[in-house]
Design a protein around this motif. Structure first.
Motif, PDB file in Angstrom:
ATOM      1  N   LYS A 692      89.055   9.218  51.794  1.00 27.43           N
ATOM      2  CA  LYS A 692      88.379  10.589  52.072  1.00 27.43           C
ATOM      3  C   LYS A 692      88.354  10.425  53.739  1.00 27.43           C
ATOM      4  O   LYS A 692      87.236  10.177  54.496  1.00 27.43           O
ATOM      5  N   HIS A 694      88.565  12.665  56.115  1.00 28.07           N
ATOM      6  CA  HIS A 694      87.747  13.585  56.609  1.00 28.07           C
ATOM      7  C   HIS A 694      86.189  13.246  56.677  1.00 28.07           C
ATOM      8  O   HIS A 694      85.316  14.036  57.195  1.00 28.07           O
ATOM      9  N   ARG A 696      82.726  10.906  57.168  1.00 25.93           N
ATOM     10  CA  ARG A 696      82.604   9.734  57.977  1.00 25.93           C
ATOM     11  C   ARG A 696      81.068   9.351  57.407  1.00 25.93           C
ATOM     12  O   ARG A 696      80.112  10.112  57.414  1.00 25.93           O
ATOM     13  N   ASP A 882      81.375  15.801  56.904  1.00 26.58           N
ATOM     14  CA  ASP A 882      82.561  16.203  56.624  1.00 26.58           C
ATOM     15  C   ASP A 882      82.946  16.724  58.097  1.00 26.58           C
ATOM     16  O   ASP A 882      82.419  17.759  58.606  1.00 26.58           O
ATOM     17  N   ILE A 883      83.841  16.124  58.672  1.00 31.48           N
ATOM     18  CA  ILE A 883      84.289  16.491  60.137  1.00 31.48           C
ATOM     19  C   ILE A 883      85.052  17.766  60.320  1.00 31.48           C
ATOM     20  O   ILE A 883      85.257  18.253  61.106  1.00 31.48           O
ATOM     21  N   GLU A 884      85.541  18.123  59.057  1.00 28.75           N
ATOM     22  CA  GLU A 884      86.272  19.641  59.059  1.00 28.75           C
ATOM     23  C   GLU A 884      85.503  20.527  58.720  1.00 28.75           C
ATOM     24  O   GLU A 884      85.449  21.572  59.427  1.00 28.75           O
ATOM     25  N   THR A 885      84.305  20.315  58.184  1.00 33.57           N
ATOM     26  CA  THR A 885      83.449  21.879  58.002  1.00 33.57           C
ATOM     27  C   THR A 885      81.937  21.523  58.360  1.00 33.57           C
ATOM     28  O   THR A 885      81.357  22.433  58.651  1.00 33.57           O
ATOM     29  N   GLY A 886      81.698  20.472  58.805  1.00 37.97           N
ATOM     30  CA  GLY A 886      80.462  20.176  59.571  1.00 37.97           C
ATOM     31  C   GLY A 886      79.154  19.732  58.203  1.00 37.97           C
ATOM     32  O   GLY A 886      78.150  19.761  58.653  1.00 37.97           O
ATOM     33  N   GLN A 887      79.736  19.762  57.110  1.00 39.40           N
ATOM     34  CA  GLN A 887      78.641  19.580  56.064  1.00 39.40           C
ATOM     35  C   GLN A 887      78.234  18.185  56.162  1.00 39.40           C
ATOM     36  O   GLN A 887      78.753  17.185  56.255  1.00 39.40           O
ATOM     37  N   TRP A1009      79.313  21.493  62.941  1.00 39.27           N
ATOM     38  CA  TRP A1009      80.676  21.841  63.109  1.00 39.27           C
ATOM     39  C   TRP A1009      80.855  22.140  64.520  1.00 39.27           C
ATOM     40  O   TRP A1009      81.605  21.921  65.239  1.00 39.27           O
ATOM     41  N   ARG A1013      83.001  20.450  67.461  1.00 37.67           N
ATOM     42  CA  ARG A1013      83.955  21.004  68.267  1.00 37.67           C
ATOM     43  C   ARG A1013      83.550  20.798  69.882  1.00 37.67           C
ATOM     44  O   ARG A1013      84.603  20.555  70.413  1.00 37.67           O
TER      45      ARG A1013
END
Lengths: 1017, 158
Positions: A692, A694, A696, A882-887, A1009, A1013
């Motif tokens: 996974k 995406h 961490r 989740d580094i793509e969604t900030g979850q 997120w 960014r």
């Protein structure tokens, strides 16, 4: 209209209107196990089975259920000769369904308000899937919100019941604890090296090698992290204290019996409703209730024109209230959206609601303060009433509810000497306690024309005292009874609706019931104080903190209840963990036109530790220091003076205290080992989630402390009398909110009296029947009220010994050896002479009551403490980001605590699990959000997100007990500290995972997120 | 037999009740309307504790089918008890220790009310005759007689 419903196997005819919900009809007809928690199916407390499927009865019309099979909790319990529950005379014993039994035995019941719903939801699952995985159980329970338990034990209970129904043998929870090491003196703090760990429930433990534990590890969700108790918690001679006894109220709660305030049905009872303000700040120019009053079925409409104006504070605190008197029952001014305008009592809810619509109000809309930073010295003055009574530094002309300033040492000079100074600002949101049972109160005149309150409260004695002038009734003309209550968490340390309910009973002469809707519960009760905290810390290169300065801007909302004391507690606890000689604290507590803040479990401390412990992580990262080593190097230790004790005590004169017990270092080290803190097996990088890219992973820690009761102030009392059969009535003013205090206090009493828990009949929280107790707050009940009960029990024990000696020595010739009272021991329900002779407690009681020199064996005592011994804890968290969604997904939580001696590991670990769950919401999801007009946008579950069973991380509790010498059983508090550390530990784990340090909670995906960014840009 | 609606005036208010035939006024008062001042002592007309006033006359509500009083005026102890304080007869009972267990008092008070309404200054014998149908097991009646005489004085001087 008339419909036929099949309820619990019987067809019954019900008179309903087309709009009646199934919940309303069931409750009206006496099926009171289904509870009201919201109005939109989001809390699940009203769950019943409809044709075997769990459905929320509040979102279903009764007519929709016609022809269906409805099962309520009342169907599950019976009475039989084979039953194992409490005896009910010649018919046998209460027979519980295996699910009910499992809920009782595993400690899955705290307040018990959601328990019937959980059991029914679980029954629906087990009926179709007899051997479910933990994941399936969590899924089945996901529609029932619980604010107490954190779901660990309910899931465990369902799995245990499944195993029993499948014919497996399940070992009892109450395994004998490990070898009882004698307590060492408090100065000798080394009671265990970690290798002497003696787990109580840990399935990996060789000491608990019976059948493997409950089938708890199936599925992908790790369900059960059984509470692990470290080191011996009891002396070898203790038989009841230290054991996971089932709660004394658990059986009736598992049966869904009508034990809550809202379950009381009285003849001629009226329904009360409140008209609430649509504006954040307005003056009522004209109010005309004549149309409402003339509506048939309306018995009273009360506004500021009808009720005498008496200022008071809703804060349920000791006399004198340490805060402003800034509230009246009905005012000609409203100060937030949801503030009270008028109250109606009518023959039905529908009539009452129609009456509210008929009240004509003309408002003069005033400019409102909705930003806490604009409040101080704003030309808009929220409290301009002439009868405002200030306290200490409150100044309504400046919108200042309270102000406090503390200086210890010389901060400015110390900052000069510091090698680095770290300064940052942290913010924490307004959140709600959200007990599943909303505020509910019933008032009525009893047959002696005394006003009786049957109410969901944490402070029955304070209600009586505070409302006496408001109602114009002497204290002796009032009685306040707290039945079972469906969670409080500080929300009900308040006189919130009892005044309005009582005014209506006075106006009508009739019993009146007032119950908040979920929206009212969110908006018109109390919240945690939102704060902006600026923290400045000076450190030296050798890893020492030399000075700390904290400035707090606290938002008390429209009224100042708990304004001073919550913010004082922020300082008192979160600035005392690190033994810093130079401390400055300044707090401004300001009024805004937002809902009122008040007490919420933790009482200012979770706010403070979010700042302090996030700050410490930042310092460690900047300086390259180990997070645990740096913290422990600076933390207070046993023998140290409590840093803030010499500066602050709830607005009263402070008294310096020495910290007698502190196992913080041991808890932190043991916790880190158990948690595999910032390490992974075989030297792998724990940050990486295989497959996974995406995601961490990160680990975070926070150290925290709380207090135990308010010294020289909090008092609890208890009385005990002995009955003919050797049982005892224990009367305590203490207020059990579901926490288990009735149980743990009775355990201590049983230990002293040498009897079993079932021999102690507990009756609590009734201002007529029980001695005074200040109520359930400030983490005090086990310590204060328990201390009083132990003292009363010691008096009773002494009388039993004297009576036993009298009997032993009767008829003995003078040469015979005389048994001395002090040599007699009480255990196994008997009094034992040194020569081995024994008398049962029943024999002693019969002798005392009927035979010779008759007297009632009884005792009464009080307890107040000169100290507030702090519990300590280390909180660990593992998250994946989740580094793509900030979850942010919290995967694991472990809390290692020094809470003194653990009287009941099941209830204590339940407190910690449930507390961590509330704190988890504080960390990542909970926030009351307002629009530009001060109206709350998310006053319902779902939009205001509290965690459900299927969303929970794995949780583990590790007790590292010390023996606190100021208490007869060595206890310290456990209730509030679990709220303190989760948010910073999660935040610090996020930094560890992705390197961004966010200084305001909740850590929503959007916030994370954006931070990612920004950091990437 | 089907239930039917019976309307009458109770303590000044018109009420309607849905009852099965032969339901007594006592049952309607206590079970349907939850007015419990009217007591139940024998359900055979022998004790008088269920006495209420029908058109001003004392009647035993335990022997009275409610259909029989349709459209008539019924007054119970609740109807003469003021919102605050006590009716002079009640006060006289209180002051003269005429209440021990208190179970017969509602019936006795209603009888005395009827008596004093038509004869404001009764003799001791007239009082005794009036309460002859009311059994009291506690007081020996003397305090009740004193209370009735006292009540008559109070009402006359009021």
């Amino acid at each position: 209209m008339e419909i036929t419903l099949n309820v619990n196997g019987k067809d019954k005819i019900f008179q309903v209107t087309p709009g009646d919900t199934l919940l309303k009809v069931l409750r009206r007809e006496g099926y009171l196990g289904a509870k009201h928690g919201c109005e939109d199916g989001s809390c699940g407390a009203c769950t019943v089975l409809v044709d075997g499927v769990a459905r929320t009865s509040c979102t279903m019309l009764a007519v929709q259920a016609a022809g269906a099979r409805i099962t309520t909790i009342e169907a599950l319990a019976g009475i039989s000769k084979e039953g194992e529950g409490p005896v009910v005379g010649w018919r046998g014993n209460v027979e519980l369904h295996p699910l009910q039994r499992a809920f009782v035995e595993t400690g899955a019941i705290q307040c018990g308000y959601c328990t019937p719903a959980m059991i029914l939801a679980a029954k629906a699952l087990l009926d179709r899937e007899p051997n479910p995985t933990a994941e399936q159980v969590r899924d089945a329970l996901s529609g029932v919100l619980c604010r107490c338990t954190g779901y660990v034990k309910p899931v465990q209970a369902v799995l245990q019941a499944a195993a029993i129904l499948c014919g497996e043998r399940v070992p009892p929870l109450a395994e004998e604890p490990g070898e009882g090491a004698e307590w060492t003196s408090p100065s000798d703090q080394t009671h265990w090296p970690p290798e002497q760990v003696l787990p109580l429930f840990d399935r990996e433990s060789p000491t608990n090698a019976t059948e493997g534990p409950l089938p708890v590890t199936q599925g992908t969700v790790q369900t059960s992290a059984p509470p692990t108790l470290v080191a011996a918690t009891h002396r070898e001679t203790w038989h009841v204290v230290g054991k996971p006894e089932p709660k004394v109220d658990a059986v009736k709660l598992a049966q869904g019996r009508p034990v809550f305030a809202g379950d009381l049905q009285l003849r001629g009872m009226l329904v009360a409703k409140l008209l609430r303000s649509p504006y954040p700040h307005a003056r009522i120019r004209r109010i005309d209730a004549s149309k409402a009053r003339s509506l048939p079925g309306v018995h009273a409409v009360l506004t500021f024109e009808d009720v005498p104006r008496v200022v008071y504070s809703t804060a349920g605190q000791s006399h004198p209230i340490p805060g402003p008197l800034d509230r009246v029952s009905f005012d000609n001014k409203v100060r937030f959206v949801g503030d009270r305008v008028a109250a109606v009592a009518a023959e039905s809810e529908e009539i009452a609601e129609e009456a509210l619509r008929l009240i004509e109000v003309e408002y003069e809309i005033l400019p409102a303060i909705l930003d806490v930073r604009q409040a101080l010295d704003n030309p808009v003055i929220i409290h301009d009433e002439p009868d405002y009574v200030g306290f200490d530094h409150s100044d309504p002309q400046r919108n200042l509810a309270a102000q406090l300033h503390i200086e210890l040492g010389d901060v400015d000079a110390a900052m000069q000497r510091a090698d680095r100074i770290f300064e940052a600002e942290y913010t924490v949101p307004r959140v709600q306690q959200a007990p599943i049972e909303p505020y509910v109160c019933i008032t009525y005149w009893d047959e002696d024309d005394r006003l009786t309150f049957y109410t969901s409260t944490q402070v029955p004695f304070h209600i009586r005292r505070i409302l006496s002038p408001v109602l114009g009734l002497p204290v002796r003309r009032m009685r306040v009874i707290k039945p079972r209550i469906g969670g409080g968490f500080g929300n009900k340390q308040e006189v919130m609706i009892e005044d309005a309910c009582a005014h209506l009973t006075i106006a009508t002469g009739r019993p009146v019931k007032m119950e908040y809707t979920r929206e009212e519960q969110f908006v018109s009760s109390t919240t945690r104080h939102a704060m902006i905290i600026r923290l400045r810390t000076g450190v030296t290169h050798d890893g020492r903190i030399v000075a700390q300065e904290m400035r707090v801007l606290s938002d008390t909302g429209a009224y100042g209840n708990h304004a001073l004391t919550v913010t004082g507690n922020t300082a008192h606890k979160s600035l005392s963990l690190y033994n810093v000689p130079n401390i400055r604290f300044h707090g401004d507590v300001v009024y805004t036109n937002l809902p009122t803040a008040g007490a919420y479990r933790g009482y200012g401390v979770p706010q403070g530790f979010w700042a302090v412990e996030t700050h410490m992580e930042w310092i460690c990262r900047e300086m390259g220091w180990d997070p645990l080593e740096f913290r422990l190097k600076n933390a207070v230790k046993a023998g140290d003076e409590h840093p803030m004790s010499k500066a602050w005590s709830e607005g009263r004169a402070p008294n310096p205290e020495i910290i007698q017990t502190c196992a913080l270092a041991e808890a932190a080290q043991l916790g880190a080992t158990r948690f595999s803190f910032r390490s992974a097996p075989e030297g792998k990088d724990y940050h990486i989630v295989p497959g996974k890219p995406h995601l961490r992973r990160g680990h975070g820690v926070a150290l925290v402390m709380q207090g135990t009761a308010i010294p020289y102030l909090d008092m609890g009392a208890a009385s005990i009398k002995m009955n003919d059969d050797g049982s005892f009535n224990l009367l305590i003013g203490a207020t059990d909110l579901g926490t288990g205090s009735d149980t743990v206090i009775a355990q201590m009493v049983a230990e002293v009296l040498g009897c079993r828990l079932e021999d102690v009949i507990v009756y609590s929280s009734d201002t007529d029947m029980t001695p005074f107790d200040k109520g359930a707050y400030a983490s005090s009940t086990t310590y204060i009220s328990g201390g009083a009960a132990v003292r009363a029990a010691e008096q009773v024990a002494a009388q039993i010994r004297e009576r036993a000696a009298l009997i032993f020595n009767a008829g003995q010739s003078s040469q015979a050896r005389v048994v001395k009272a002090e040599d007699i021991e009480l255990h196994n329900r008997c009094a034992w002479a040194p020569d081995g002779r024994s008398l049962t407690l029943q024999e002693i009681a019969l002798h005392a009551l009927h035979t010779q020199d008759q007297r009632q064996i009884m005792g009464i005592s009080s307890f107040v403490s000169p100290v507030s011994p702090p519990p300590f804890a280390a909180q660990f968290a593992e998250v994946t980001v989740d580094i793509e969604t900030g979850q942010v997904t919290v995967e694991r939580l472990l809390m290692a605590l020094d809470c003194g001696v653990i009287v009941n590991p099941a209830t204590a670990s339940g407190q910690v699990e449930g507390g961590m769950t509330q704190a988890l919401g504080y960390a990542v999801s909970e926030e009351m959000v307002f629009d530009a007009n001060g109206r709350m946008l998310n006053p319902r579950f779902g939009d205001y997100h509290i965690f459900s069973a299927d969303e929970m991380p794995e949780m583990q509790v590790l007790f590292v007990p010390t023996y606190e010498p100021s208490h007869p059983f060595g206890v310290k508090a456990v209730a509030e500290i679990p709220l303190d550390g989760v948010a910073p530990a999660v935040g610090n784990a996020v930094v560890d995972a992705v390197g961004v340090l966010i200084r305001d909670i909740p850590l929503t995906p959007e916030k994370v997120w954006r931070a990612l960014r920004k950091a990437g840009a | 037999m089907p239930s039917r609606i019976v309307a009458f005036n109770l303590n000044g208010r018109d009420v309607e009740v849905m009852v099965k035939p032969l339901t007594t006024l006592q049952t309607v008062l206590r079970e349907h309307l939850h007015l419990t001042a009217t007591k139940s002592g024998c359900r055979q007309g022998g004790c008088g504790t269920c006495t209420v006033l029908v058109n001003g006359e004392p009647m035993l509500s335990c022997l009275l089918p409610v259909e029989d009083i349709a459209g008539q005026k019924v007054v119970t102890l609740e109807g003469i008890t003021p919102i605050e304080g006590l009716h002079p007869i009640q006060q006289a009972f209180f002051d003269n220790y005429a209440i021990q267990c208190g179970y017969c008092s509602p019936g006795v008070i209603m009888v005395i009310k009827a008596l004093l309404d038509r004869n404001p200054n009764p003799t001791r014998q007239e009082i005794m005759d009036a309460i002859a149908g009311n059994v009291c097991r506690c007081t020996g009646y003397e305090p009740i007689l004193r209370a009735a005489e006292d009540a008559a004085r109070r009402l006359q001087s009021a």
